[in-house]
Design a protein around this motif. Sequence first.
Motif, short mmCIF file in Angstrom:
data_model
loop_
_atom_site.label_atom_id
_atom_site.label_comp_id
_atom_site.label_asym_id
_atom_site.label_seq_id
_atom_site.Cartn_x
_atom_site.Cartn_y
_atom_site.Cartn_z
N ALA A 110 1.18 -1.07 0.01
CA ALA A 110 -0.09 -0.16 0.01
C ALA A 110 0.78 1.06 0.39
O ALA A 110 0.61 2.15 -0.39
CB ALA A 110 -1.48 0.03 1.47
N ALA A 111 1.93 1.18 0.60
CA ALA A 111 3.06 2.04 0.83
C ALA A 111 3.46 2.81 -0.53
O ALA A 111 3.84 4.04 -0.81
CB ALA A 111 4.08 2.37 2.02
N ALA A 139 2.35 1.99 -3.79
CA ALA A 139 1.10 2.06 -4.68
C ALA A 139 1.36 3.80 -4.33
O ALA A 139 1.20 4.50 -5.20
CB ALA A 139 -0.52 1.42 -4.10
N LYS A 140 0.96 4.41 -2.67
CA LYS A 140 0.94 5.48 -2.66
C LYS A 140 2.08 6.25 -3.64
O LYS A 140 1.96 7.16 -3.84
CB LYS A 140 0.54 6.15 -1.09
CG LYS A 140 -0.84 5.44 -0.83
CD LYS A 140 -0.93 6.23 0.31
CE LYS A 140 -2.44 6.30 1.03
NZ LYS A 140 -3.43 6.93 0.71
N ASP A 141 3.48 5.94 -3.45
CA ASP A 141 4.74 6.32 -3.50
C ASP A 141 4.66 6.49 -5.09
O ASP A 141 5.05 7.36 -5.54
CB ASP A 141 5.89 5.44 -3.20
CG ASP A 141 6.12 6.12 -1.44
OD1 ASP A 141 5.50 6.66 -1.01
OD2 ASP A 141 6.48 4.74 -1.08
N GLN A 142 3.99 5.93 -5.75
CA GLN A 142 3.94 5.94 -7.19
C GLN A 142 2.92 6.97 -7.35
O GLN A 142 3.11 7.66 -8.83
CB GLN A 142 3.69 3.55 -7.99
CG GLN A 142 4.70 3.08 -7.38
CD GLN A 142 4.22 1.73 -8.44
OE1 GLN A 142 3.02 1.67 -8.23
NE2 GLN A 142 5.29 1.15 -8.51
N GLU A 143 1.47 6.65 -6.68
CA GLU A 143 0.97 7.98 -6.79
C GLU A 143 1.63 9.53 -6.96
O GLU A 143 1.68 10.13 -7.78
CB GLU A 143 -0.31 7.79 -6.23
CG GLU A 143 -1.70 9.21 -6.25
CD GLU A 143 -2.42 8.71 -5.62
OE1 GLU A 143 -2.79 9.20 -5.63
OE2 GLU A 143 -2.66 7.25 -4.96
N LEU A 144 2.28 8.81 -5.82
CA LEU A 144 3.03 10.82 -5.63
C LEU A 144 4.07 11.07 -6.48
O LEU A 144 4.13 12.26 -6.66
CB LEU A 144 3.35 10.87 -3.58
CG LEU A 144 2.31 10.53 -3.05
CD1 LEU A 144 3.38 10.53 -1.57
CD2 LEU A 144 2.42 12.97 -3.43
N GLN A 151 2.15 12.28 -9.90
CA GLN A 151 1.72 13.67 -9.78
C GLN A 151 2.77 14.83 -9.46
O GLN A 151 2.90 15.65 -10.37
CB GLN A 151 0.75 14.08 -7.88
CG GLN A 151 -0.61 13.13 -8.45
CD GLN A 151 -0.97 13.09 -7.00
OE1 GLN A 151 -0.31 13.84 -5.71
NE2 GLN A 151 -2.23 12.85 -6.61
#
Length: 157
Positions: free
Chosen positions: A111-112, A114-119, A122
């Motif tokens: 989950a962490a 995936a959030k890093d990839q999303e950031l 962006q």
Amino acid sequence: MVDAARARKLADRIQQIVAEMLERRIKDPRLGFVTVTDTRITADLREATVFYTVFGSEAERADSAAALESAKGIIRSEVGKQTGVRFTPTLTFKHDPLPDSARQLDDLINAARAKDQELARQAESASYAGEADPYKKPDPEDEEEDEPSGRAGRPTT
């Protein structure tokens, strides 16, 4: 009290014997896919705790725990035969929560990630809030006006 190395060797041997017994000799239909993960023995070699995991649901875990409890005597007698110690330790079977904890930790790490990839996605389309270079630099026009004529500190002759 016994030497810690001897206790560790005995614990390892008990782990091997229990794993072999579960694989070959115990034919209880309630016994699921059980893996012996660790064995710990007290310093006086009187009690051994066998940690295990079960692949499957909670119902299969409960059935396997019941099967291990019912086979405890047979397993203990085999441990006594194969180890040759004066007093065969009593066996306690405990479900090992480590694989469940590891699975939960893997989920959190994924989950962490995936959030890093999303950031990062962006950040690719982001622009600066101010100027691209945030540092102040002297204006070239101001430098020419501030320079004194002649040498500073010495009178001209």
